[in-house]
Design a protein around this motif. Structure first.
Motif: not given
Length: 331
Positions: A56-61, A129-133, A287-292
Motif C-alpha cells: 500500500a505504501r509503495v503504490v500510494t506514494q 494493486m498486487s497479487k501472489f500465488a 516501471p518503478e512501482v512494478a519493480q518494487k
C-alpha cells in the motif's frame, strides 16, 4: 390567447425543471472535477511492516504524485479487518477515505458471523494493486516429484496424506481444502500457527505437503531445503519460472492467489471512483512501482473498477462454498 398563455407556462415550467435538475447535478460534477482538494486517508487491516502494508505504501506514494494530494496510511490490524472497514463505513462517501482488502476480506465475509458490514453492499471496489500465488511444496527428499504424483497417492490412499497450512481459516488453509475438493481426494489438513512453524513441519517430514504463498517459501525453495511442485495460478510465477502451474500439472481449476485491492464506501460518486482507478492503474503499471512490487516477490496487478468488483464478488462466493464444504466453524 389562452393557448399562448398555456404554451408560455409550459415553457416556463420546463425551464424551471431543467434549471433545478442542473443545480442538483452541478455539485457532483464539480466534486469530480476538483477531487481531490485535500489529503486522502487509507485504512489498512494490516500491521506496519507486513507485505500488505508495504504494498500500500509503495503504490500510494505514486498515486499521491498523480493526484497531487498525500495519502495518509492508517494501520488498523486485528479482528479480521473489521476495525479498518468500520472506519470506512463511518466516513462520508466522498472518496477521501479508502480501505484496503482483498481475498482475506472475501473470506471474512463468511467466516465472521454478524459482520457489521457487507463488502459487496456497503462498499464499492476501486482498484487492485498486487497479487501472489499459493505454492505447493514438499520436503527436499520427498517421493512426490510432481503434483500429479501427490494427487495419485491421495486418491489411492484416502485419509493418509497430511497437508500443512498456515493459520486456521486463512487463504492458505482454505487453499488446502479447495485442493482436496478439486483433486477429489480425502486428506488431513493441519493448520500451523505461523509460516515458520509450517516450514519446520515440512522440512522435518511431519507433513507430506505444505500450502503457502510464494514470498514466505521463496528462500527455502531457492535454497533447496524444500521442493516446489506447482503454483496455484493460471500462469507461472516470475520468481519461480521453472515451477509449473496447477493446470499444467493436470489440476485445472485450482487457483489460489492473495491479492490487495482498494475499496471505498458505497455511494462514492462514479467520477471519483473512475479518477481513483485511473491513478492506481497508472501507479501500479509504472516501471518503478512494478519493480518494487516484484522485489517483494509479488506481481503488479491492475484491474479496472468493474473488474475489481467482479473479483471481489466471485471470491466471496468461491470461499463461502469452500468454508461450507469443509464445515469450518463460523466465529
Amino acid at each position: 390567447m389562452k393557448l399562448l398563455r398555456f404554451r408560455v407556462r409550459r415553457t416556463t415550467l420546463a425551464l424551471v425543471i431543467s434549471t433545478v435538475a442542473a443545480a442538483h447535478a452541478l455539485p457532483a460534477a464539480a466534486q469530480g472535477n476538483t477531487y481531490p482538494d485535500k489529503p486522502i486517508r487509507m485504512s489498512l487491516p494490516y500491521g506496519a511492516g507486513g507485505i500488505g502494508d508495504l504494498t500500500a505504501r509503495v503504490v500510494t506514494q505514486k498515486v499521491s504524485e498523480i493526484l497531487g494530494q498525500p495519502i495518509v496510511i492508517e494501520n488498523r490490524p486485528g479482528a479480521g479487518g473489521v476495525p479498518s472497514f468500520q472506519a470506512g463505513m463511518q466516513a462520508p462517501a466522498d472518496g477521501y477515505t479508502l480501505v484496503t482488502g482483498g481475498n482475506g476480506t472475501a473470506i471474512t465475509q463468511t467466516l465472521i458471523k454478524d459482520l457489521p458490514y457487507s463488502i459487496i453492499n456497503d462498499f464499492t471496489q476501486v482498484a487492485t494493486m498486487s497479487k501472489f500465488a499459493l505454492v505447493v511444496v514438499v520436503r527436499a527428499d520427498s517421493p512426490y516429484k510432481s503434483l500429479g504424483e501427490l494427487v495419485a497417492y491421495g486418491k489411492a490412499n484416502p485419509g493418509k496424506l497430511s497437508l500443512g497450512t498456515a493459520n486456521m481459516g486463512s487463504s492458505q488453509h482454505l487453499g488446502a481444502e479447495l485442493f482436496k475438493s478439486v483433486a477429489g481426494i480425502d486428506a488431513q489438513v493441519i493448520p500451523y500457527k505461523m509460516s515458520p512453524a509450517l516450514l519446520t513441519g515440512i522440512r522435518s517430514g511431519d507433513i507430506d505437503a505444505a500450502f503457502e504463498f510464494v514470498p514466505p517459501m521463496l528462500a527455502s525453495i531457492k535454497g533447496g531445503t524444500v521442493r516446489a511442485l506447482a503454483i496455484a495460478d493460471d500462469k507461472r510465477s516470475p520468481a519461480l519460472s521453472d515451477v509449473p502451474t496447477s493446470k499444467e500439472s493436470g489440476l485445472d481449476g485450482y487457483v489460489v492467489t492473495s491479492w490487495n485491492g482498494v475499496s471505498a464506501r458505497a455511494g462514492t460518486p462514479p467520477e471519483i471512483v473512475e479518477k481513483l482507478n485511473k491513478a492506481f492503474v497508472a501507479a501500479v503499471n509504472s516501471p518503478e512501482v512494478a519493480q518494487k512490487l516484484r522485489d517483494m516477490n509479488s506481481e503488479p496487478y491492475a484491474l479496472t473498477a468493474p473488474q475489481a468488483r467482479e473479483l471481489m464478488v466471485s471470491d466471496v462466493a468461491k470461499w463461502k462454498t469452500v468454508i461450507q464444504r469443509a464445515n469450518l466453524p463460523i466465529n
